[in-house]
Design a protein around this motif. Structure first.
Motif, short mmCIF file in Angstrom:
data_model
loop_
_atom_site.label_atom_id
_atom_site.label_comp_id
_atom_site.label_asym_id
_atom_site.label_seq_id
_atom_site.Cartn_x
_atom_site.Cartn_y
_atom_site.Cartn_z
N SER A 9 0.83 -1.21 0.00
CA SER A 9 0.00 0.00 0.00
C SER A 9 0.85 1.24 0.00
O SER A 9 0.52 2.25 -0.65
CB SER A 9 -0.94 0.01 1.22
OG SER A 9 -0.21 0.19 2.42
N LEU A 13 0.92 4.17 -2.91
CA LEU A 13 0.78 5.58 -2.58
C LEU A 13 1.96 6.38 -3.08
O LEU A 13 1.81 7.50 -3.58
CB LEU A 13 0.63 5.75 -1.06
CG LEU A 13 0.38 7.19 -0.57
CD1 LEU A 13 -0.93 7.73 -1.15
CD2 LEU A 13 0.35 7.23 0.94
N LYS A 68 -4.38 8.99 4.53
CA LYS A 68 -3.88 8.06 3.52
C LYS A 68 -5.04 7.33 2.85
O LYS A 68 -5.10 7.22 1.61
CB LYS A 68 -2.91 7.08 4.16
CG LYS A 68 -2.39 5.97 3.25
CD LYS A 68 -1.34 5.16 3.99
CE LYS A 68 -0.96 3.91 3.23
NZ LYS A 68 -2.04 2.89 3.24
N ASP A 69 -5.98 6.82 3.64
CA ASP A 69 -7.12 6.08 3.10
C ASP A 69 -8.00 7.00 2.24
O ASP A 69 -8.39 6.65 1.11
CB ASP A 69 -7.95 5.48 4.23
CG ASP A 69 -9.27 4.90 3.75
OD1 ASP A 69 -9.23 3.91 3.02
OD2 ASP A 69 -10.32 5.46 4.09
N HIS A 72 -6.30 8.06 -1.05
CA HIS A 72 -6.24 6.95 -2.01
C HIS A 72 -7.52 6.88 -2.84
O HIS A 72 -7.49 6.73 -4.07
CB HIS A 72 -6.00 5.64 -1.28
CG HIS A 72 -5.98 4.43 -2.16
ND1 HIS A 72 -4.94 4.13 -3.01
CD2 HIS A 72 -6.91 3.44 -2.34
CE1 HIS A 72 -5.22 3.02 -3.67
NE2 HIS A 72 -6.40 2.58 -3.28
#
Length: 222
Positions: A9, A13, A68-69, A72
């Motif tokens: 992940s 990113l 971050k989530d 994304h």
């Protein structure tokens, strides 16, 4: 199995952010329009115009993981994961709004947002349902802003918000923060690959209007 997934992940990113850096080098990045109505050494007050953002609610329990989530999913959206298959230019900042106590087990809840370019303000492309995104329309309003450098992390954003609160308590905006559902927001302007000269901001809504210089007023509400 969790560590390889986590590493992957981060790689994804990183690739996304390299792409954004290349885009930023080739054109000017759009940001929401505002006017500075008051400035001091440690904070300023801005009047922001009407605008539309795309918002990603995040169920993570930390600012870093939530940002971050949410980013994304927003990145997928601007890369064409919308019902129009439109490619949307990256804008700045990436804004993470924080609602204390609204998350699981009374933790903070987070909403990660991207300002939509002028081209899409009037009619935002609808995101694919599985991304769990929604347009967020802002009416014009006043925001108190404090800048800080370095990386925005769980360990420092609360301290920076507290510093802004102290500055406001000593100003004409003491006790005039608006009744927004968000306690404060963190605006990030740089990719994670930029080490020095980073720009971040704490945003807090305050009462007032452009006409009265965003000064506190018993009649000011929005």
């Amino acid at each position: 199995m969790e560590k390889p997934k986590l590493f992957l992940s981060y790689i994804i990113l990183a690739v996304m952010m390299v792409d954004l850096c290349l885009i930023a080098q080739s054109r000017e990045i759009e940001s929401p329009q505002y006017t500075v109505v008051h400035s001091e050494s440690d904070f300023e007050v801005r009047f922001y115009r009407d605008s539309v953002w795309m918002s990603a609610p995040a169920k993570e329990t930390s600012f870093r993981k939530a940002t971050k989530d949410g980013f994304h999913r927003l990145f997928q959206y601007i890369q064409g994961a919308n019902l129009n298959f439109s490619r949307i230019y990256m804008t700045a900042p990436v804004l993470t709004s924080i609602v204390p106590g609204a998350g699981p087990l009374h933790a903070s809840a987070y909403f990660v947002k991207l300002y939509l370019p002028l081209k899409f303000q009037a009619s935002p492309p609808l995101p694919l349902p599985e991304l769990n995104l929604a347009p967020d329309s802002w009416s014009s309003h006043c925001i108190a802003v404090r800048q800080f450098s370095g990386f925005a992390r769980d360990s420092n954003i609360v301290k920076e918000a507290e510093k802004l609160a102290i500055s406001l308590s000593r100003s004409q905006w003491a006790n005039s923060t608006s009744h927004s559902e968000y306690a404060y927001s963190i605006a990030q302007y740089n990719s994670p690959f930029r080490i020095i000269g980073r720009k971040n901001e704490v945003w807090v809504d305050v009462a007032g209007s452009e006409a009265n210089g965003c000064k506190s007023s018993l009649l000011a509400s929005y």
